[in-house]
Design a protein around this motif. Structure first.
Motif, mmCIF file in Angstrom:
data_model
loop_
_atom_site.group_PDB
_atom_site.id
_atom_site.type_symbol
_atom_site.label_atom_id
_atom_site.label_comp_id
_atom_site.label_asym_id
_atom_site.label_seq_id
_atom_site.Cartn_x
_atom_site.Cartn_y
_atom_site.Cartn_z
ATOM 1 N N THR A 293 13.534 -7.768 -4.780
ATOM 2 C CA THR A 293 12.729 -6.399 -3.863
ATOM 3 C C THR A 293 12.005 -5.606 -4.291
ATOM 4 N N ASP A 294 11.525 -5.830 -5.483
ATOM 5 C CA ASP A 294 9.878 -5.513 -6.358
ATOM 6 C C ASP A 294 8.622 -5.903 -5.082
ATOM 7 N N ASP A 295 8.146 -4.437 -4.681
ATOM 8 C CA ASP A 295 6.963 -4.806 -4.100
ATOM 9 C C ASP A 295 5.402 -5.620 -5.614
ATOM 10 N N PRO B 22 1.492 -3.524 -5.379
ATOM 11 C CA PRO B 22 1.535 -2.423 -5.595
ATOM 12 C C PRO B 22 0.157 -1.693 -5.661
ATOM 13 N N SER C 217 0.074 -2.551 -0.709
ATOM 14 C CA SER C 217 1.175 -3.243 0.631
ATOM 15 C C SER C 217 1.288 -1.987 1.447
ATOM 16 N N GLY C 218 0.741 -0.851 1.375
ATOM 17 C CA GLY C 218 0.730 0.325 2.390
ATOM 18 C C GLY C 218 -0.497 -0.181 3.825
ATOM 19 N N PHE D 246 5.390 -12.853 -0.251
ATOM 20 C CA PHE D 246 5.628 -12.539 1.687
ATOM 21 C C PHE D 246 4.702 -13.505 2.991
ATOM 22 N N LEU E 203 4.827 -4.353 5.088
ATOM 23 C CA LEU E 203 4.657 -5.714 3.891
ATOM 24 C C LEU E 203 6.097 -5.208 4.107
ATOM 25 N N MET E 204 6.243 -4.197 2.719
ATOM 26 C CA MET E 204 7.973 -4.146 2.287
ATOM 27 C C MET E 204 8.607 -3.903 3.741
ATOM 28 N N GLN F 133 11.541 -6.991 4.328
ATOM 29 C CA GLN F 133 13.118 -5.972 4.324
ATOM 30 C C GLN F 133 13.613 -7.299 5.949
#
Length: 437
Positions: A45-47, A50, A53-54, A198, A295-296, A300
């Motif tokens: 579940t790690d990004d 980094p 991703s935002g 992803f 992205l995150m 999910q």
């Protein structure tokens, strides 16, 4: 004073080596089992991007007919885009960057006589793929939008494939044969492998090896190259036309949006596009079904963590709770057996909080020992996970944060377990104990 309490704790633990070993073993087993599964969940579940991703978003449209029945065991049929929808979003250019992509597998035909043909996995994409995702390059660069439009036969190789074909020298401008076609090398990317991958299709391996080639999507379409991934169709299209059909979803689309205003504008654009397609008769479902996932949030939505991993985590945490309960009982017995010693200290002027601090430090020392043992057990557990056939297994490695987290969790668990025994020992009436001495 802390040093004095630490010395008392060590002396007390040495007086009862068997009891000390049991407590260290209990906390070590609980921490080891828990941290094994927490580490696995952490890497899954790690990004994967980094710092980026935002700004990365996945548009989600819903072109499915009202009577379409989703297979509960498979990926969402609307997760991928159809060719017309992907091209419409690409041509709209509403984001800072945007890229359409799909996975592929091709046969490499080396010119070296000592190498036999072999297959590799890669990606068909549009030009913004590299800049949007920050793909690092060893040599050269990605192709341009002009190359996309010209359907140029160019390729970006992964570093591993490049070294296998050409060694460590400069390979820019050289030719590699993929499938039945020659491609000119314009760049060599480092073995870039965000975990999870992803941007891949929901049915693809998300924790696999790095892509070893990147080709323009337009060229892949022209040549009819093999595509990996989930094709979902709800019309009566023939196999020859399904790639460009409006009733077959198979493409992935990512867009870079740099600020909240762009995000809000793109959400409205998706809603308006869906409403327009509904007016045209293509879409049957409400325009509100169109979504824009960060992205995150997309990871999910994809539910990448298998249910058995979550179950194993809860079982491990339950085992830790059982271990802590046992430690509470052992510490309570140990501290109450020292009621005479504690009473003498109280009679000599020690306050209850002094006794509580002393016993708390003793619990923390047990936690340190249990944490070290827990690290060893966790490493053994992760070693066993890495030998499992699951695609995420090779990622089961502890990083610095997990190493420190193991020690912190062990100390916190032991201190927490020692609160009740320490409080109970502090409440012993000194007068009653001194009469028995």
């Amino acid at each position: 004073m802390i040093g004095y309490y630490l010395d008392l704790a060590l002396r007390s633990l040495k007086r009862n080596p068997v009891l000390t070993a049991l407590m260290v073993l209990a906390i070590g087993l609980g921490i080891g089992a828990s941290m094994t599964m927490i580490t696995v969940l952490h890497v899954m579940t790690d990004d994967p991007m980094p710092g980026r991703s935002g700004q990365l978003f996945y548009p989600h449209l819903d072109p499915l007919p009202l009577d379409y029945r989703q297979n509960s065991d498979g990926p969402d049929a609307a997760d991928n885009l159809t060719w017309p929808d992907a091209m419409a979003l690409l041509d709209a250019r509403r984001g800072t960057r945007q890229a359409v992509m799909a996975g592929g597998q091709l046969l490499v035909r080396p010119k070296r006589t000592d190498l036999r043909p072999f297959t590799v996995d890669g990606r068909y994409a549009t030009a913004d793929f590299f800049a949007m995702f920050g793909v690092p390059f060893e040599q050269g660069q990605g192709w341009s939008a002009a190359d996309d439009a010209a359907r140029a036969h160019v390729v970006v190789l992964g570093d591993t494939l490049n070294r296998k074909l050409f060694g460590h020298g400069d390979s820019l401008g050289r030719t590699v044969r993929l499938g039945e076609t020659d491609f000119r090398v314009v760049g060599v990317a480092a073995d870039w492998r965000p975990q999870p991958m992803f941007y891949a299709d929901a049915s693809a391996t998300r924790f696999g090896d790095a892509d070893q080639f990147f080709l323009p999507l337009s060229v892949a379409m022209d040549l009819g190259l093999d595509v990996n991934g989930n094709f979902t169709g709800w019309g009566e299209d023939h196999a020859a036309t399904r790639m460009v059909s409006a009733t077959t979803s198979w493409l992935q689309f990512w867009v870079q949006l740099d600020n909240p205003a762009q995000v809000a504008g793109y959400r409205q654009f998706l809603h308006d596009y869906s409403a327009q397609q509904k007016v045209l008769g293509r879409f049957q479902r409400p325009p509100e079904n169109a979504q824009l996932y960060g992205l995150m949030a997309w990871l999910q939505h994809q539910n990448l963590v298998p249910s058995d991993v979550r179950l194993q985590l809860w079982l491990a945490l339950g085992f830790l709770l059982v271990c802590m309960t046992n430690i509470v009982a052992l510490l309570l017995a140990k501290f109450l057996r020292r009621s005479g010693e504690i009473s003498v200290r109280r009679a000599l002027g020690a306050r209850r909080r002094d006794i509580f601090l002393q016993l708390g430090i003793e619990s923390a020392v047990i936690g340190v020992g249990g944490g070290v043992l827990g690290l060893l057990i966790a490493q053994l557990g992760l070693w066993s996970v890495r030998h499992r056939p699951d695609d995420y297994a090779q990622l089961a490695q502890m990083d610095v944060s997990m190493l420190l987290g193991t020690l912190v969790l062990a100390i916190a668990a032991s201190i927490l377990a020692g609160l009740l025994p320490a409080w109970r020992a502090c409440r012993v009436a000194p007068v009653l104990q001194l009469k028995t001495l």
